[in-house]
Design a protein around this motif. Structure first.
Motif, mmCIF file in Angstrom:
data_model
loop_
_atom_site.group_PDB
_atom_site.id
_atom_site.type_symbol
_atom_site.label_atom_id
_atom_site.label_comp_id
_atom_site.label_asym_id
_atom_site.label_seq_id
_atom_site.Cartn_x
_atom_site.Cartn_y
_atom_site.Cartn_z
ATOM 1 N N GLN A 33 -28.597 7.291 -44.737
ATOM 2 C CA GLN A 33 -28.231 6.524 -43.546
ATOM 3 C C GLN A 33 -29.068 5.252 -43.486
ATOM 4 O O GLN A 33 -30.217 5.233 -43.911
ATOM 5 N N THR A 34 -28.480 4.170 -42.961
ATOM 6 C CA THR A 34 -29.262 2.984 -42.616
ATOM 7 C C THR A 34 -29.059 2.700 -41.132
ATOM 8 O O THR A 34 -27.950 2.789 -40.617
ATOM 9 N N LEU A 35 -30.161 2.374 -40.462
ATOM 10 C CA LEU A 35 -30.150 2.044 -39.039
ATOM 11 C C LEU A 35 -31.173 0.943 -38.773
ATOM 12 O O LEU A 35 -32.129 0.786 -39.536
ATOM 13 N N PRO A 36 -31.020 0.207 -37.681
ATOM 14 C CA PRO A 36 -32.026 -0.792 -37.328
ATOM 15 C C PRO A 36 -33.200 -0.173 -36.563
ATOM 16 O O PRO A 36 -33.140 -0.024 -35.343
ATOM 17 N N TYR A 37 -34.240 0.180 -37.283
ATOM 18 C CA TYR A 37 -35.457 0.660 -36.628
ATOM 19 C C TYR A 37 -36.348 -0.509 -36.218
ATOM 20 O O TYR A 37 -37.335 -0.332 -35.522
ATOM 21 N N SER A 38 -35.977 -1.706 -36.684
ATOM 22 C CA SER A 38 -36.668 -2.932 -36.292
ATOM 23 C C SER A 38 -35.606 -4.000 -36.058
ATOM 24 O O SER A 38 -34.432 -3.812 -36.374
ATOM 25 N N GLY A 39 -36.020 -5.134 -35.486
ATOM 26 C CA GLY A 39 -35.068 -6.217 -35.279
ATOM 27 C C GLY A 39 -34.368 -6.150 -33.936
ATOM 28 O O GLY A 39 -34.705 -5.329 -33.077
ATOM 29 N N PRO A 40 -33.346 -7.004 -33.730
ATOM 30 C CA PRO A 40 -32.723 -7.164 -32.417
ATOM 31 C C PRO A 40 -31.967 -5.953 -31.909
ATOM 32 O O PRO A 40 -31.702 -5.844 -30.719
ATOM 33 N N ALA A 41 -31.604 -5.034 -32.795
ATOM 34 C CA ALA A 41 -30.850 -3.847 -32.367
ATOM 35 C C ALA A 41 -31.666 -2.571 -32.562
ATOM 36 O O ALA A 41 -31.113 -1.482 -32.728
ATOM 37 N N SER A 42 -33.001 -2.698 -32.510
ATOM 38 C CA SER A 42 -33.877 -1.561 -32.831
ATOM 39 C C SER A 42 -33.730 -0.384 -31.869
ATOM 40 O O SER A 42 -34.113 0.736 -32.199
#
Length: 395
Positions: A33-42
């Motif tokens: 899986q890939t997810l935004p754990y950082s950045g604008p959608a964290s």
């Protein structure tokens, strides 16, 4: 030269094709899986954290048909190039059986063709872009959300029914995510779109703020705001509208933007009156206090994530999608080949899940990859989302 390159490409496919379909190891089911754990959608990182806890629980109880799950969720910061890098690592180094529940339209789009060429299941994509449900051209990809186009239709139907003289402003993210929502909304307005929509503005996900767009939209005299926003831009849209003294009679935000983690930075008072939709029960809604599925969710959170906010919609979303994947994996029995995973995912028949709203179920077929096609409108009351009206669909 072109013919030479084509031969090289064909040869590469032949060489790699023998490795395209790989069964999981005898003792382990590897899920990537890939997810935004950082950045604008964290804020969406909460989805992966609850799913990690979910599969830890599954393993502690003996796994799936005797197979343990290795869940590998990596940070892509909601950046398509990073998604490509992390997905290639998961497929080529970690040798995952499938990709599951990765977030985002542009991010999933960056690996869409790659995963289908590799014949790696791209299951229950957390994006409602219409292109995920295309079994003829992309048989290895399946969405996990109601389509954005259909959601846009439902919002437009509500505007036509309750405020037929509306002056509508549209603020949308400038990508497939935004375009699909706007297309469905305009489709349902039909010929009236030309007169009802008085202003449109878009923004790039790399933009620092959207304040100028909001000022332009307010100046149009619009009394309805259709905000196709995500992540930090949800907070900015809500707070920014309040700061310039703009309180549209109707203010819509997508299901994917309705998490309390995006509303709190904007001020919950500013978010009061927002309209969104869902096909899930809101665990914080008192009407579900005695619901068995909601009780099951809270029991899970208390035992396995005691320090997390069970009221965060992203935790509930992560749990919800994990229960859907469990249905597919259990149906695989002892055949964890990639082909069988897709076969079972495309054979869901009226599957009831703990957090699905009553009257809704997940159903798929070889020619219909959309598991959900119904939604219910809901309004934020300053503390939680409250459902209203009946179940609606894109018909």
């Amino acid at each position: 030269m072109k013919g030479h390159l084509a031969l090289i490409g064909a040869a590469w496919l032949m060489l790699t094709g023998t490795n395209l379909v790989v069964a999981a190891g005898p003792e382990e089911i590897r899920i990537g899986q890939t997810l935004p754990y950082s950045g604008p959608a964290s804020g969406f990182g909460a989805i992966g954290r609850v799913q990690e806890a979910f599969f830890d629980k599954v393993n502690a109880e003996g796994g799936i048909n005797g197979h343990k799950v290795k869940f590998i969720s990596l940070d892509d910061a909601y950046s398509p190039p990073k998604t490509v890098e992390q997905t290639r690592r998961l497929v080529e180094q970690d040798e995952v059986l499938m990709m599951f529940g990765s977030l985002g339209t542009a991010t999933n789009g960056a690996v869409h063709r790659y995963l289908n060429l590799k014949k790696v299941p791209q299951l229950f994509v957390l994006s409602g872009a219409t292109k995920w449900a295309d079994p003829k051209r992309y048989p290895w990809t399946m969405p996990g959300s109601t389509s954005y186009d259909s959601e846009g239709v439902i919002y437009a139907k509500y505007v036509l029914a309750t405020k037929p003289d509306a002056r509508i402003a549209i603020l949308s993210q400038n990508d497939d995510f935004g375009r699909d929502y706007v297309a469905g909304f305009k489709r349902a307005l039909g010929d009236r779109a030309a007169t009802m929509i008085v202003a449109e503005q878009s923004y790039e996900t790399t933009a620092p703020t959207i304040s100028s767009q909001l000022s332009t939209l307010k100046a149009s005299g619009a009394n309805v705001l259709y905000g196709v926003v995500l992540g930090k831009f949800t907070s900015q849209a809500i707070k920014g509208a309040a700061e310039i003294g703009w309180k549209p009679d109707l203010f819509f935000v997508p299901t994917s933007a309705s998490s309390i983690s995006f509303l709190e930075p904007a001020g919950l008072d500013n978010a009061t009156g927002l309209i969104s939709s869902s096909n899930q029960k809101d665990p914080m809604d008192p009407q579900w206090a005695d619901d068995p599925g909601v009780k099951e969710y809270f029991a899970f959170m208390k035992q396995h994530m005691p320090n997390a906010d069970a009221g965060n919609a992203n935790h509930a979303t992560g749990y919800h999608h994990a229960t859907l994947l469990m249905t597919v994996l259990r149906a695989c029995k002892d055949d964890f080949s990639r082909e069988n995973v897709m076969r079972q995912a495309a054979s869901l028949n009226d599957v009831k899940l703990p957090l699905l709203l009553p009257g809704m179920s997940a159903t798929t077929g070889p020619d219909d990859y959309l598991p959900y096609q119904q939604l219910q409108l809901r309004r934020f009351n300053g503390k939680s989302w409250v459902a209203f009206g009946g179940i609606m669909d894109d018909r």
